[in-house]
Design a protein around this motif. Structure first.
Motif, PDB file in Angstrom:
ATOM      1  N   THR A 184      -2.285 -47.790 -36.891  1.00  0.00           N
ATOM      2  CA  THR A 184      -1.780 -46.409 -37.054  1.00  0.00           C
ATOM      3  C   THR A 184      -0.973 -47.176 -38.895  1.00  0.00           C
ATOM      4  OG1 THR A 184      -0.821 -45.499 -35.377  1.00  0.00           O
ATOM      5  CG2 THR A 184       0.129 -44.249 -37.334  1.00  0.00           C
ATOM      6  N   ARG A 185      -1.060 -47.933 -38.881  1.00  0.00           N
ATOM      7  CA  ARG A 185      -0.819 -48.575 -40.160  1.00  0.00           C
ATOM      8  C   ARG A 185      -2.067 -48.783 -41.149  1.00  0.00           C
ATOM      9  NH1 ARG A 185       4.364 -49.095 -42.998  1.00  0.00           N
ATOM     10  NH2 ARG A 185       4.190 -51.001 -44.353  1.00  0.00           N
ATOM     11  N   SER A 219      -3.220 -45.629 -42.786  1.00  0.00           N
ATOM     12  CA  SER A 219      -2.204 -44.816 -42.818  1.00  0.00           C
ATOM     13  C   SER A 219      -2.405 -45.463 -44.390  1.00  0.00           C
ATOM     14  CB  SER A 219      -0.788 -44.999 -42.651  1.00  0.00           C
ATOM     15  OG  SER A 219      -0.151 -46.352 -42.511  1.00  0.00           O
ATOM     16  N   SER A 228      -2.202 -44.532 -48.745  1.00  0.00           N
ATOM     17  CA  SER A 228      -0.845 -45.304 -49.370  1.00  0.00           C
ATOM     18  C   SER A 228      -1.523 -45.123 -50.478  1.00  0.00           C
ATOM     19  CB  SER A 228      -0.400 -46.009 -48.712  1.00  0.00           C
ATOM     20  OG  SER A 228      -0.738 -47.047 -48.835  1.00  0.00           O
ATOM     21  N   TYR A 242       2.964 -45.430 -42.432  1.00  0.00           N
ATOM     22  CA  TYR A 242       3.945 -45.874 -41.900  1.00  0.00           C
ATOM     23  C   TYR A 242       3.537 -46.475 -40.457  1.00  0.00           C
ATOM     24  CZ  TYR A 242       0.962 -41.059 -40.660  1.00  0.00           C
ATOM     25  OH  TYR A 242      -0.583 -40.752 -40.739  1.00  0.00           O
ATOM     26  N   TRP A 243       4.847 -46.268 -39.647  1.00  0.00           N
ATOM     27  CA  TRP A 243       4.150 -47.342 -38.133  1.00  0.00           C
ATOM     28  C   TRP A 243       3.445 -46.140 -37.218  1.00  0.00           C
ATOM     29  CZ3 TRP A 243       2.431 -52.674 -38.120  1.00  0.00           C
ATOM     30  CH2 TRP A 243       3.245 -52.907 -39.745  1.00  0.00           C
ATOM     31  N   GLN A 250       5.135 -40.417 -37.711  1.00  0.00           N
ATOM     32  CA  GLN A 250       5.207 -40.777 -38.905  1.00  0.00           C
ATOM     33  C   GLN A 250       6.622 -40.988 -39.213  1.00  0.00           C
ATOM     34  OE1 GLN A 250       4.354 -37.393 -38.468  1.00  0.00           O
ATOM     35  NE2 GLN A 250       1.450 -37.691 -38.392  1.00  0.00           N
ATOM     36  N   HIS A 251       7.297 -40.743 -40.386  1.00  0.00           N
ATOM     37  CA  HIS A 251       8.121 -41.017 -41.251  1.00  0.00           C
ATOM     38  C   HIS A 251       9.459 -40.062 -40.848  1.00  0.00           C
ATOM     39  CE1 HIS A 251       5.067 -41.819 -44.704  1.00  0.00           C
ATOM     40  NE2 HIS A 251       5.596 -43.161 -44.557  1.00  0.00           N
ATOM     41  N   ALA A 281      12.576 -42.793 -39.087  1.00  0.00           N
ATOM     42  CA  ALA A 281      13.036 -42.999 -40.533  1.00  0.00           C
ATOM     43  C   ALA A 281      14.322 -42.336 -41.387  1.00  0.00           C
ATOM     44  CB  ALA A 281      12.290 -44.291 -41.947  1.00  0.00           C
ATOM     45  N   THR A 299      15.868 -44.472 -46.978  1.00  0.00           N
ATOM     46  CA  THR A 299      13.457 -43.330 -47.079  1.00  0.00           C
ATOM     47  C   THR A 299      13.794 -43.933 -48.652  1.00  0.00           C
ATOM     48  OG1 THR A 299      14.427 -43.502 -44.658  1.00  0.00           O
ATOM     49  CG2 THR A 299      12.431 -42.478 -46.111  1.00  0.00           C
ATOM     50  N   THR A 323      11.446 -46.454 -50.503  1.00  0.00           N
ATOM     51  CA  THR A 323       9.903 -46.037 -50.739  1.00  0.00           C
ATOM     52  C   THR A 323       9.735 -45.887 -52.076  1.00  0.00           C
ATOM     53  OG1 THR A 323       9.600 -44.693 -48.684  1.00  0.00           O
ATOM     54  CG2 THR A 323       8.042 -43.833 -49.891  1.00  0.00           C
ATOM     55  N   LEU A 381       5.374 -37.947 -47.878  1.00  0.00           N
ATOM     56  CA  LEU A 381       6.212 -38.370 -46.242  1.00  0.00           C
ATOM     57  C   LEU A 381       5.616 -37.852 -45.435  1.00  0.00           C
ATOM     58  CD1 LEU A 381       9.975 -39.145 -46.865  1.00  0.00           C
ATOM     59  CD2 LEU A 381       8.108 -40.974 -46.712  1.00  0.00           C
TER      60      LEU A 381
END
Ligand code: HEM
Length: 527
Positions: free
Chosen positions: A32-33, A36, A40, A56-57, A62-63, A66, A74, A78, A89
């Motif tokens: 996923t990371r 994404s 980014s 995101y992980w 997703q976000h 956080a 956050t 970011t 996000l």
């Protein structure tokens, strides 16, 4: 020599299971990371790109985690990676484009057709207050925007206009005089006003209750508390506290059944409150207030809701949403603004001197501590206005949101229909325009120069455009008036851990409430 597979086969099955889960989860997170990360990279403005998606992980979530844990952190961490560029996000696969510039906010708020606020209100009513499905049609966008005649506009716009009419000018001054009278009455119930000794209180809980009781009495009259009964305060707190998540999903009240039951009791109380003579006209003898309805605007809003055919539960939801709007932010603002005014001896001396210009002993002989407010003088006090702006600037957690209704461009980036624009005050209120942004500095607001105007445009505590807080003038008069009275009537000492710093809870919807109880000692002053 034993191979990896021999080692694996020799392991007990629970260890094998845990290890397999660990490897699967790690693979999922890393995939996923990496995926994404590919979306980014910062993209230049004017090239037809959407704002880049922050990495995101967690797939699906997703976000979101956080964001819910600490929205301000956050946004800021970011933003520091994207410098001056907007970014995105992802939460539950919806794109939230984050724009931290005052110019973007001005652009968005001025275009309410492209960037709509109705879906934001709808989310609050649907999730937070469980608005009946049949009533939801009145809150959908597109029914009314093109019409100019007042009677032809849809419910949301007409309802907003009722608020605006009653929460400004003469009707507001009238209502605030009543608020002041009720405030003194309520204060008597929560503090010993006769003693000259010290009294210790949790400033937040004390002011929250005083503001709640005073607001209920002023805005809804005495009947609501009688109908709701002894659980009123507890119910409201349970509901209010669950609503940080509750405005986003109704599940909050399923997972916290006590909050769900409290909300139900609140809505039933409003239903009963509405079933008195509700078809009648407003009596000519009562100007803006009577005991049946409290403020006339409640009667007018209900009249409107009945014309549009809302159900009894829908009408109750409308009134409860107003109670929520008037208390949610004013209560934390009360304790935070007291801290801003009273935690520093220079500011306190100035505040007391200024307060003496708009507070005067009341002509009523009910209480020896009763003070009246001259609203015109209050609005003219530059120092109090500067302090108010600083308090709004530092104390706000809100991120005004608008839903994108058609594909368009914002600051050179493409934003698509269905995505959401977020304009976080965590960025707007802490930009380079505000050096030493965490410190209260009234000097930022003196003078008429361009930079002061720019700073004013950055303050978005009350949102903007069509959805802008209709109660902003009421909030200003109410909170400045109430805190001015408190510092005039009492000496205030903060407990050691709160003397130099106010500790905010970042998980707040509008104004941040304190993290922990700000304990203070109060002693009546000789006036
Ligand atoms: C410091 C205190 C307050 C803060 C920070 C605050 C903030 C806000 C915000 C951010 C919104 C949504 C705006 C948007 O989405 O752009 C809002 C809406 C609203 N607020 Fe306030 N508010 C405060 C106090 C009050 C008070 C005291 C009242 C009433 C007496 C009030 C009445 C309302 C109403 C009626 C709305 C809905 C507006 C509409 O949809 O037409 N607020 N407020």
């Amino acid at each position: 020599m034993a191979t990896m597979s021999d080692v694996w086969v020799g392991l007990p099955w629970p260890v094998q299971l845990i290890a397999a889960c660990f490897v699967l989860t790690a693979t999922l997170l890393i995939t996923t990371r990496l995926n994404s990360l590919s979306h980014s990279w910062p993209a230049a403005a004017g090239k037809g790109h959407e704002p880049p998606i922050a990495p995101y992980w967690l797939p699906g979530i997703q976000h979101l985690a956080a964001f819910l844990l600490d929205p301000a952190r956050t946004f800021r961490t970011t933003q520091s990676k994207y410098k001056d560029s907007p970014y995105t996000l992802l939460m539950g696969n919806v794109k939230f484009h984050v724009f931290g510039s005052p110019s973007a906010a001005t652009h968005v708020f001025a275009r309410s057709r492209t960037f709509a606020y109705e879906p934001v209100t709808m989310s609050m009513l649907e999730n937070g207050l469980d608005l009946p499905v049949a009533d939801r049609v009145h809150f959908q966008i597109g029914l009314d925007r093109a019409n100019s005649a007042e009677h032809a506009k849809g419910f949301v716009v007409q309802n907003h206009n009722v608020w605006l009419r009653y929460l400004s000018g003469e009707p507001l001054d009238d209502l605030m005089q009543l608020f002041t009278r009720h405030f003194h009455q309520v204060l008597e119930q929560h503090l010993d006003m006769k003693t000259r000794g010290w009294q210790t209180v949790d400033l937040y809980q004390f002011l929250r209750k005083v503001i709640f009781d005073t607001s209920v009495l002023t805005f809804f009259g005495p009947r609501l508390a009688q109908i709701w009964g002894p659980t009123m305060w507890k119910d409201f707190c349970l509901f209010n506290d669950a609503t940080y998540i509750g405005v986003r999903t109704n599940l909050a009240y399923v997972l916290q059944p006590r909050a769900g039951r409290a909300r139900e009791r609140m809505l039933r109380a409003f239903e009963q409150w509405l079933t008195h003579d509700s078809e009648g006209d407003w009596p000519d003898k009562d100007k803006y207030w009577n005991e049946e309805w409290g403020a006339k605007m409640n009667w007018e809003r209900d009249h409107l809701a009945r014309q549009f055919g809302l159900s009894l539960r829908g009408r109750a939801t409308m009134q409860a949403s107003f109670l929520f709007a008037i208390v949610l932010n004013a209560a934390p603002m009360g304790s935070w603004f007291t801290w801003v005014a009273a935690s520093n001896s220079d500011r306190l001396a100035k505040c007391r001197a200024e307060s003496s210009k708009f507070l005067r002993p009341s002509k009523s002989s009910r209480f020896d501590h009763e003070l009246d407010i001259d609203a015109t003088q209050l609005r003219g006090s530059n120092f109090m206005q500067a302090l108010w702006k600083e308090a709004l600037r530092i104390g706000t957690a809100a991120s005004p949101a608008r839903v994108v209704m058609e594909d368009t461009e914002l600051e050179g980036y493409v934003v698509r229909k269905g995505s959401v624009i977020l304009m976080p005050t965590a960025l707007l209120h802490h930009s380079d325009l505000f050096p030493r942004a965490d410190q209260v500095d009234t000097e930022r607001w003196t003078g008429e120069d361009a930079i002061v105007q720019q700073r004013s445009k950055s303050i978005r505590t009350f949102g903007g455009g069509m959805g802008m807080c209709s109660g902003r003038h009421a909030a200003e008069q109410e909170v400045i008036g109430l805190v001015s009275k408190l510092i005039t009537l009492f000496d205030i000492e903060f407990e050691d851990s709160w003397k130099d710093k106010f500790h905010f809870d970042p998980r707040s919807l509008g104004i941040m409430h304190p993290a922990g109880p700000p304990m203070v000692r109060l002693k009546r002053r000789v006036l």
